[in-house]
Design a protein around this motif. Sequence first.
Motif, short mmCIF file in Angstrom:
data_model
loop_
_atom_site.label_atom_id
_atom_site.label_comp_id
_atom_site.label_asym_id
_atom_site.label_seq_id
_atom_site.Cartn_x
_atom_site.Cartn_y
_atom_site.Cartn_z
N GLU A 125 0.90 -1.22 -0.13
CA GLU A 125 0.05 -0.21 0.03
C GLU A 125 0.90 1.30 -0.03
O GLU A 125 0.59 2.15 0.61
CB GLU A 125 -0.93 -0.14 1.25
CG GLU A 125 -2.04 -1.09 1.28
CD GLU A 125 -3.03 -0.86 -0.06
OE1 GLU A 125 -3.30 0.02 -0.30
OE2 GLU A 125 -3.44 -1.95 -0.48
N LEU A 126 1.87 1.31 -0.83
CA LEU A 126 2.89 2.32 -0.69
C LEU A 126 2.12 3.68 -1.38
O LEU A 126 1.56 3.58 -2.53
CB LEU A 126 4.14 1.94 -1.64
CG LEU A 126 5.27 3.12 -1.84
CD1 LEU A 126 5.64 3.71 -0.60
CD2 LEU A 126 6.12 2.61 -2.82
N THR A 127 2.20 4.60 -0.69
CA THR A 127 1.77 6.05 -1.06
C THR A 127 2.85 7.05 -1.01
O THR A 127 3.41 6.94 -0.03
CB THR A 127 0.32 6.39 -0.63
OG1 THR A 127 -0.77 5.38 -0.74
CG2 THR A 127 -0.13 7.62 -0.78
N HIS A 128 3.02 7.93 -1.96
CA HIS A 128 3.78 9.06 -1.78
C HIS A 128 3.16 10.41 -2.16
O HIS A 128 2.71 10.33 -3.28
CB HIS A 128 5.25 8.78 -2.56
CG HIS A 128 6.20 9.97 -2.26
ND1 HIS A 128 7.11 9.89 -1.04
CD2 HIS A 128 6.30 11.08 -2.70
CE1 HIS A 128 7.91 10.68 -1.13
NE2 HIS A 128 7.52 11.66 -2.00
N GLN A 129 3.29 11.21 -1.28
CA GLN A 129 2.53 12.65 -1.46
C GLN A 129 3.73 13.57 -1.47
O GLN A 129 4.47 13.70 -0.42
CB GLN A 129 1.61 12.94 -0.55
CG GLN A 129 0.60 14.27 -1.03
CD GLN A 129 -0.65 14.42 0.04
OE1 GLN A 129 -0.69 13.79 1.06
NE2 GLN A 129 -1.31 15.49 -0.25
N ALA A 179 1.99 11.25 -5.99
CA ALA A 179 2.98 10.42 -6.89
C ALA A 179 2.94 9.21 -7.11
O ALA A 179 3.01 8.44 -8.17
CB ALA A 179 4.52 10.83 -6.73
N LEU A 180 2.45 8.33 -6.06
CA LEU A 180 2.03 7.14 -5.89
C LEU A 180 1.01 6.81 -4.97
O LEU A 180 0.67 7.30 -4.06
CB LEU A 180 3.63 6.37 -5.26
CG LEU A 180 4.97 6.33 -5.77
CD1 LEU A 180 5.98 5.74 -4.96
CD2 LEU A 180 4.93 6.08 -7.35
N SER A 181 0.19 5.94 -5.51
CA SER A 181 -1.16 5.52 -4.84
C SER A 181 -1.30 4.14 -4.49
O SER A 181 -1.71 3.09 -5.56
CB SER A 181 -2.41 5.95 -5.98
OG SER A 181 -2.30 7.58 -6.23
N GLY A 182 -1.05 3.75 -3.41
CA GLY A 182 -1.27 2.38 -3.05
C GLY A 182 -0.82 1.20 -3.80
O GLY A 182 -1.43 0.34 -4.33
N ILE A 183 0.60 1.18 -3.94
CA ILE A 183 1.21 0.19 -4.93
C ILE A 183 1.56 -1.01 -3.93
O ILE A 183 2.01 -0.90 -2.57
CB ILE A 183 2.62 0.76 -5.34
CG1 ILE A 183 2.35 1.90 -6.41
CG2 ILE A 183 3.47 -0.28 -5.73
CD1 ILE A 183 3.68 2.32 -7.08
N ASN A 184 1.08 -2.18 -4.31
CA ASN A 184 1.47 -3.38 -3.81
C ASN A 184 2.26 -4.10 -4.76
O ASN A 184 1.73 -4.51 -5.94
CB ASN A 184 0.28 -4.23 -3.47
CG ASN A 184 -0.48 -3.72 -2.21
OD1 ASN A 184 -0.26 -3.64 -1.21
ND2 ASN A 184 -1.42 -2.68 -2.72
N THR A 185 3.42 -4.88 -4.41
CA THR A 185 4.19 -5.53 -5.40
C THR A 185 5.27 -6.66 -4.46
O THR A 185 5.64 -6.11 -3.22
CB THR A 185 4.92 -5.15 -6.43
OG1 THR A 185 5.24 -6.12 -7.51
CG2 THR A 185 5.95 -4.30 -6.13
N VAL A 186 5.86 -7.42 -5.11
CA VAL A 186 7.07 -8.15 -4.44
C VAL A 186 8.20 -8.30 -5.29
O VAL A 186 7.90 -8.89 -6.56
CB VAL A 186 6.44 -9.51 -3.80
CG1 VAL A 186 7.71 -10.41 -3.16
CG2 VAL A 186 5.50 -9.20 -2.74
N THR A 194 4.76 8.21 2.40
CA THR A 194 3.92 8.89 3.13
C THR A 194 2.79 7.91 3.73
O THR A 194 2.51 8.33 5.13
CB THR A 194 3.13 9.82 2.06
OG1 THR A 194 4.09 10.47 1.39
CG2 THR A 194 2.07 10.71 2.83
N CYS A 195 2.56 7.04 3.15
CA CYS A 195 1.78 5.76 3.83
C CYS A 195 2.24 4.29 3.29
O CYS A 195 2.68 4.40 2.13
CB CYS A 195 0.42 6.01 3.36
SG CYS A 195 -0.52 7.45 4.31
N GLY A 196 1.69 3.29 3.92
CA GLY A 196 2.17 2.19 3.47
C GLY A 196 3.58 1.85 4.17
O GLY A 196 4.24 2.61 4.85
N GLU A 197 4.11 0.46 3.62
CA GLU A 197 5.32 0.12 4.09
C GLU A 197 6.28 -0.57 3.31
O GLU A 197 5.42 -1.11 2.21
CB GLU A 197 5.23 -0.47 5.43
CG GLU A 197 4.38 -1.96 5.17
CD GLU A 197 4.47 -2.63 6.64
OE1 GLU A 197 5.19 -2.42 7.43
OE2 GLU A 197 3.55 -3.48 6.58
#
Length: 274
Positions: A7-11, A18-25, A56-59
């Motif tokens: 859930e990577l988000t960057h504001q 710039a990034l909205s809730g990215i999930n990947t491995v 900004t959010c996520g990990e």
Amino acid sequence: MKIEVKELTHQYPSGDIALSGINTVFEGIEPIAIIGQNGAGKTTFVKHLNGLLRPTCGEILIDGESIKNHTTAFWSRKIGYVFQNPDNQLFLESVKKEFEFGPKQQGVSKEEINERLKVVADLVGLTEKLSIHPFDLNATEKKFCTIGSILMMNPEMIILDEPTCGQDLEGNRRLTRIITALKENNQLCITITHDMKFVVKNFEQIIVMSKGRILKKATKEVIFSSPEILQASSVSPPPITRVGQALALERSVFSQQDFHQEFENKKQATRIYR
């Protein structure tokens, strides 16, 4: 090494997302290309993987540990990043010193540094330029100098940001050798590029990004056979692939050899059905 993006988000401070809730491995050693138009969020995304930018959010978890637990300097031992603009990375008086700087900071022995220097300098084509000031190199050589400085630290993952910019045919061939050498050395290479011919030649796995999101992560066959994904990301397949699609060949082609084979198969099938 395993990198989990959740859930990577960057504001940005401006408020732009710039990034909205990215999930990947990311794991394994199969090279991966990240594609998408300018502004898709590609560079912003990969700068999170070694802590150059913080979510900004996520990990982001690296082998189960949050990236927030350590500095970028710490993570650079595991994940090396080669900037798009070499001038943002070079700062010492000679190519040799650039190559030696990283491993010295890591406490690598002089003997090991010398061994790495021989291999890396040859791989990036700068064996005869070790005494030269980096800013006296041409643009192509500067790029390979920055790649070499990261290779010298022997990280488990290396990120190349637009390595084909300004490269000639020989430069692209050298990049191919580097990507192959990384895989053979059990190192994962992630590459951002707009050069689709380079992508299909060197990468089986592709991530497509658009507007701060991952649209698709799949093989090159799947990606370049998905018109909706290509349209949404404003990505165009390589010319030979487009020709094959226009001729309705049974599968996507990425080389002249593939094209001729599929074209012959189509002609034979046509004769049979007649």
